[in-house]
Enzyme design. Structure first.
Site, short mmCIF file in Angstrom:
data_model
loop_
_atom_site.label_atom_id
_atom_site.label_comp_id
_atom_site.label_asym_id
_atom_site.label_seq_id
_atom_site.Cartn_x
_atom_site.Cartn_y
_atom_site.Cartn_z
N ASP A 1 25.33 39.73 30.32
CA ASP A 1 25.02 40.78 31.28
C ASP A 1 26.08 40.69 32.35
O ASP A 1 26.33 39.62 32.91
CB ASP A 1 23.62 40.65 31.87
N GLY B 1 32.91 46.90 23.15
CA GLY B 1 33.94 46.19 23.92
C GLY B 1 33.56 44.73 24.13
O GLY B 1 34.35 43.82 23.93
N LYS B 2 32.29 44.52 24.52
CA LYS B 2 31.83 43.14 24.75
C LYS B 2 31.78 42.37 23.44
O LYS B 2 32.17 41.20 23.39
CB LYS B 2 30.40 43.18 25.30
N HIS C 1 36.03 37.21 34.08
CA HIS C 1 34.68 36.72 34.39
C HIS C 1 33.99 36.20 33.12
O HIS C 1 33.30 35.19 33.14
CB HIS C 1 33.87 37.86 35.01
N LYS D 1 43.77 39.05 29.47
CA LYS D 1 42.48 39.25 30.14
C LYS D 1 41.57 38.04 29.88
O LYS D 1 40.92 37.54 30.80
CB LYS D 1 41.82 40.54 29.64
P1 IMP Z 1 25.46 45.56 30.88
O1 IMP Z 1 25.82 44.11 31.03
O2 IMP Z 1 25.25 45.96 29.47
O3 IMP Z 1 24.38 45.95 31.82
O4 IMP Z 1 26.75 46.40 31.28
C1 IMP Z 1 27.65 45.96 32.22
C2 IMP Z 1 28.72 46.99 32.43
O5 IMP Z 1 29.66 46.40 33.33
C3 IMP Z 1 29.51 47.33 31.21
O6 IMP Z 1 28.97 48.37 30.47
C4 IMP Z 1 30.88 47.70 31.81
O7 IMP Z 1 30.91 48.98 32.27
C5 IMP Z 1 30.96 46.81 33.02
N1 IMP Z 1 31.76 45.65 32.62
C6 IMP Z 1 31.32 44.42 32.29
N2 IMP Z 1 32.34 43.64 31.92
C7 IMP Z 1 33.43 44.41 32.01
C8 IMP Z 1 34.80 44.16 31.73
O8 IMP Z 1 35.23 43.08 31.28
N3 IMP Z 1 35.61 45.20 31.94
C9 IMP Z 1 35.21 46.40 32.40
N4 IMP Z 1 33.95 46.69 32.66
C10 IMP Z 1 33.07 45.69 32.46
#
Ligand code: IMP
Length: 206
Positions: free
Chosen positions: A74, A18-19, A193, A188
């Site tokens: 992150d 997704g990211k 963010h 979005k």
């Molecule tokens: P990390 O940055 O890999 O530790 O994960 C952050 C987590 O925050 C992600 O796996 C998502 O579950 C949540 N997250 C971060 N950005 C979003 C977004 O844009 N939408 C929904 N969830 C998000």
């Protein structure tokens, strides 16, 4: 003055599809050839930091060992009534140990956990929350730059929408009616963010 990012290959230091998709979209106008850490077979470092910036730097530096500059994200959800939790542990709240021993992520379980904790505080609980995002860029010589973004909103229940990822189905940005999983990606990107942090990155690095 921040170091500029030259056109060319850049590792997206994330294994979260997704990211990676959102970061590719955001980078599209800048002559950057994004390649994901997964495509390069780079290992995923353990996120041992206690802040978004520490974890973002850990991930970007690990991918910059490939010899290419690397960009990491992150991010997480901060819920006011929960004292900012899950925060840096946002992804961990979705961790589930399946019986085969393979870890998996269950976002409905994670959203339900947040909702359960809010419900314990009664029907008039403050439902405000923010998504926060820290972007880090690391170069192979050790130099790095960090950018932070955020979007304020509130949590709705039950989850709505099938777009986006993670906690999108329960997050409604301030002034909006639809969740992040009900609006198209371009909408979005205009307010998220990640887009907020990205604007700061673009202003400094391009
Ligand atoms: P990390 O940055 O890999 O530790 O994960 C952050 C987590 O925050 C992600 O796996 C998502 O579950 C949540 N997250 C971060 N950005 C979003 C977004 O844009 N939408 C929904 N969830 C998000």
């Amino acid at each position: 003055m921040a170091r500029k990012l030259e056109p060319g290959r850049l590792v997206i230091a994330s294994h979260n599809q997704g990211k990676v998709r959102e970061i590719r979209d955001l980078l599209a106008p800048f002559g950057i050839e994004p390649v994901s850490a997964g495509e390069l077979g780079l290992p995923e470092p353990e996120e041992t930091g206690t802040t978004f910036a520490e974890n973002a730097l850990l991930k970007a530096r690990a991918s910059a060992l490939s010899g290419l500059p690397a960009l990491s994200d992150d991010s997480g959800l901060e819920v006011r009534a929960l004292g900012g939790r899950p925060g840096v542990y946002t992804a961990d709240w979705a961790e589930r140990q399946w019986f085969e021993g393979e870890p998996g992520r269950d976002w409905y379980m994670a959203m339900g956990k947040v909702e359960g904790l809010l419900a314990e505080q009664g029907p008039s609980v403050d439902r405000s929350a923010a998504f926060v995002c820290t972007l880090a860029v690391a170069w192979p010589d050790g130099h790095s730059e960090v950018f932070e973004g955020r979007v304020e909103g509130s949590l709705t229940w039950p989850p709505r929408g099938a777009l986006g990822f993670g906690y999108d189905p329960v997050f409604v940005a301030s002034g909006a009616d639809l969740t992040f999983a009900e609006i198209d990606p371009a909408a979005k990107h205009a307010i998220s963010h990640r887009a907020d942090a990205f604007k700061k990155l673009v202003a400094a690095l391009f």
